[in-house]
Write a protein that holds these residues in place. Structure first.
Motif, mmCIF file in Angstrom:
data_model
loop_
_atom_site.group_PDB
_atom_site.id
_atom_site.type_symbol
_atom_site.label_atom_id
_atom_site.label_comp_id
_atom_site.label_asym_id
_atom_site.label_seq_id
_atom_site.Cartn_x
_atom_site.Cartn_y
_atom_site.Cartn_z
ATOM 1 N N GLU A 1 0.813 -1.218 0.000
ATOM 2 C CA GLU A 1 0.000 0.000 0.000
ATOM 3 C C GLU A 1 0.849 1.272 0.000
ATOM 4 N N ASN A 2 2.135 1.147 0.289
ATOM 5 C CA ASN A 2 3.029 2.307 0.262
ATOM 6 C C ASN A 2 3.531 2.648 -1.138
ATOM 7 N N PHE A 3 3.156 1.846 -2.139
ATOM 8 C CA PHE A 3 3.668 2.010 -3.494
ATOM 9 C C PHE A 3 2.528 2.244 -4.483
ATOM 10 N N LYS A 4 2.895 2.789 -5.632
ATOM 11 C CA LYS A 4 2.032 2.798 -6.820
ATOM 12 C C LYS A 4 2.927 2.332 -7.969
ATOM 13 N N PHE A 5 2.758 1.082 -8.365
ATOM 14 C CA PHE A 5 3.652 0.460 -9.342
ATOM 15 C C PHE A 5 3.261 0.807 -10.770
ATOM 16 N N ASP A 6 4.279 0.892 -11.641
ATOM 17 C CA ASP A 6 3.980 0.990 -13.068
ATOM 18 C C ASP A 6 3.339 -0.311 -13.560
ATOM 19 N N TYR A 7 3.886 -1.430 -13.082
ATOM 20 C CA TYR A 7 3.399 -2.745 -13.527
ATOM 21 C C TYR A 7 3.346 -3.707 -12.344
ATOM 22 N N ALA A 8 2.319 -4.522 -12.313
ATOM 23 C CA ALA A 8 2.257 -5.654 -11.391
ATOM 24 C C ALA A 8 2.174 -6.918 -12.229
ATOM 25 N N ILE A 9 3.054 -7.862 -11.962
ATOM 26 C CA ILE A 9 3.049 -9.127 -12.684
ATOM 27 C C ILE A 9 2.559 -10.194 -11.728
ATOM 28 N N LEU A 10 1.366 -10.697 -12.014
ATOM 29 C CA LEU A 10 0.700 -11.648 -11.133
ATOM 30 C C LEU A 10 0.644 -13.033 -11.760
ATOM 31 N N GLY A 11 0.600 -14.034 -10.908
ATOM 32 C CA GLY A 11 0.288 -15.390 -11.323
ATOM 33 C C GLY A 11 -1.002 -15.825 -10.644
ATOM 34 N N CYS A 12 -1.472 -16.991 -10.988
ATOM 35 C CA CYS A 12 -2.625 -17.577 -10.308
ATOM 36 C C CYS A 12 -2.500 -19.089 -10.385
ATOM 37 N N SER A 13 -3.206 -19.787 -9.509
ATOM 38 C CA SER A 13 -3.158 -21.246 -9.494
ATOM 39 C C SER A 13 -4.181 -21.861 -10.429
ATOM 40 N N ALA A 14 -5.246 -21.110 -10.715
ATOM 41 C CA ALA A 14 -6.311 -21.628 -11.576
ATOM 42 C C ALA A 14 -7.074 -20.464 -12.182
ATOM 43 N N MET A 15 -7.759 -20.742 -13.285
ATOM 44 C CA MET A 15 -8.577 -19.733 -13.959
ATOM 45 C C MET A 15 -9.950 -20.338 -14.246
ATOM 46 N N ASP A 16 -10.987 -19.728 -13.690
ATOM 47 C CA ASP A 16 -12.333 -20.235 -13.916
ATOM 48 C C ASP A 16 -12.824 -19.817 -15.299
ATOM 49 N N GLU A 17 -13.814 -20.534 -15.814
ATOM 50 C CA GLU A 17 -14.302 -20.259 -17.167
ATOM 51 C C GLU A 17 -14.958 -18.894 -17.284
ATOM 52 N N ASP A 18 -15.361 -18.296 -16.149
ATOM 53 C CA ASP A 18 -15.947 -16.951 -16.197
ATOM 54 C C ASP A 18 -14.887 -15.852 -16.091
ATOM 55 N N GLY A 19 -13.601 -16.247 -16.030
ATOM 56 C CA GLY A 19 -12.528 -15.263 -15.977
ATOM 57 C C GLY A 19 -12.016 -14.955 -14.591
ATOM 58 N N ASP A 20 -12.523 -15.621 -13.566
ATOM 59 C CA ASP A 20 -12.028 -15.390 -12.217
ATOM 60 C C ASP A 20 -10.660 -16.032 -12.037
ATOM 61 N N MET A 21 -9.719 -15.277 -11.461
ATOM 62 C CA MET A 21 -8.396 -15.781 -11.109
ATOM 63 C C MET A 21 -8.470 -16.374 -9.703
ATOM 64 N N LEU A 22 -7.971 -17.589 -9.533
ATOM 65 C CA LEU A 22 -8.162 -18.328 -8.290
ATOM 66 C C LEU A 22 -6.839 -18.771 -7.688
ATOM 67 N N ASP A 23 -6.854 -18.970 -6.372
ATOM 68 C CA ASP A 23 -5.669 -19.462 -5.684
ATOM 69 C C ASP A 23 -6.100 -20.318 -4.494
ATOM 70 N N PHE A 24 -5.095 -20.860 -3.778
ATOM 71 C CA PHE A 24 -5.379 -21.774 -2.681
ATOM 72 C C PHE A 24 -5.230 -21.134 -1.305
ATOM 73 N N ASP A 25 -4.395 -20.118 -1.190
ATOM 74 C CA ASP A 25 -4.033 -19.548 0.108
ATOM 75 C C ASP A 25 -4.647 -18.165 0.252
ATOM 76 N N ILE A 26 -5.555 -18.022 1.193
ATOM 77 C CA ILE A 26 -6.228 -16.729 1.363
ATOM 78 C C ILE A 26 -5.242 -15.644 1.791
ATOM 79 N N GLN A 27 -4.148 -16.028 2.466
ATOM 80 C CA GLN A 27 -3.133 -15.051 2.853
ATOM 81 C C GLN A 27 -2.417 -14.493 1.628
ATOM 82 N N GLU A 28 -2.244 -15.327 0.605
ATOM 83 C CA GLU A 28 -1.622 -14.857 -0.635
ATOM 84 C C GLU A 28 -2.599 -14.023 -1.449
ATOM 85 N N VAL A 29 -3.866 -14.404 -1.430
ATOM 86 C CA VAL A 29 -4.883 -13.696 -2.203
ATOM 87 C C VAL A 29 -5.026 -12.254 -1.735
ATOM 88 N N VAL A 30 -4.877 -12.010 -0.443
ATOM 89 C CA VAL A 30 -4.933 -10.646 0.092
ATOM 90 C C VAL A 30 -3.903 -9.761 -0.605
#
Length: 256
Positions: A161-190
């Motif tokens: 929250e102390n930054f405003k990045f030019d770019y964020a490069i994200l990964g995900c563990s799964a992608m739902d057919e409706d376009g939702d990006m999904l993961d397993f760890d709620i601590q990582e999702v935050v």
């Protein structure tokens, strides 16, 4: 070897290596590729494996497969995705690199970039980028997840929250057919959810296997992503949605 004895051995190989390939198994068991395909189909129908192009992986669930196994999965595809993503990042930029084996591949492709500020919650990324002496590295604090050297939780999110990045490069563990990006760890999702609001442009890096998996926790939607880098054409419905959302999709081809 009969099918009865072969399939448990196939499962053991999948657990050890994270993925099994049809041609490798055919050679190992001295049977035809058609026979192995039938084995994999039966194991998939029983919910013990998930079919992917050319083979199968361990099934999705409520926990991710082991980090070292993930690192070996679709390695040429991840390298191609990483090259495409890195080529879209200019010199003199600030960026955040997320946890994941594909984001680590992106870090390796940033070796020739100049005057970067990279913030990361991925200790592996920080270690990789030490070789680029023209890159400032900031490690976001948080609880260390020993399984993959990731830093997660509210402390990591507050650092971001102390930054405003030019770019964020994200990964995900799964992608739902409706376009939702999904993961397993709620601590990582935050962390991922915070990044969506603290970046001028959001890049998602995800190979085709993510469309064949499921995970229980929602990060966000492809609607929130500016550019996606993958190695296979998206399903038709998702392609249409990306056009409507303005999400650019780049399909990278692995080297032969």
């Amino acid at each position: 070897m009969s099918q009865t004895f072969r399939q448990p051995d196939i499962l053991e190989i999948a657990r050890a290596e994270g993925k099994v390939m049809v041609e490798d198994l055919a050679e190992r068991f001295a049977v035809t590729v058609q026979t192995i395909r039938r084995d994999l189909t039966e194991l998939a129908n029983a919910g013990k494996l998930e079919r992917v192009h050319g083979g199968a992986i361990l099934p999705s669930g409520v926990s991710n497969i082991l980090y070292e196994e993930r690192r070996r999965l679709n390695e040429p595809a991840k390298q191609a995705i990483a090259r495409a993503c890195a080529s879209a990042i200019p010199d003199d930029a600030s960026l955040f690199l997320d946890i994941g084996t594909t984001t680590e591949a992106v870090a390796r492709e940033l070796m020739d970039h100049r005057n970067l500020m990279v913030v990361t919650n991925n200790m592996n990324v920080a270690q990789i980028l030490l070789a680029n002496t023209d890159c400032e590295i900031v490690v976001a604090g948080g609880a260390l997840r020993r399984s993959d050297n990731g830093l997660v939780g509210n402390l990591t999110a507050r650092t971001i929250e102390n930054f405003k990045f030019d770019y964020a490069i994200l990964g995900c563990s799964a992608m739902d057919e409706d376009g939702d990006m999904l993961d397993f760890d709620i601590q990582e999702v935050v962390v991922g959810q915070t990044l969506l609001n603290r970046s001028r442009e959001v890049f998602l890096v995800a190979d085709h296997s993510k469309f064949q998996r499921s995970a229980p926790v929602r990060i966000g939607s492809l609607r929130d992503v500016d550019q996606m880098f993958t190695d296979a054409t998206l399903p038709a419905r998702l392609t249409e949605n990306c056009v409507a959302w303005g999400t650019q999709v780049h399909v990278a081809t692995p080297n032969p």
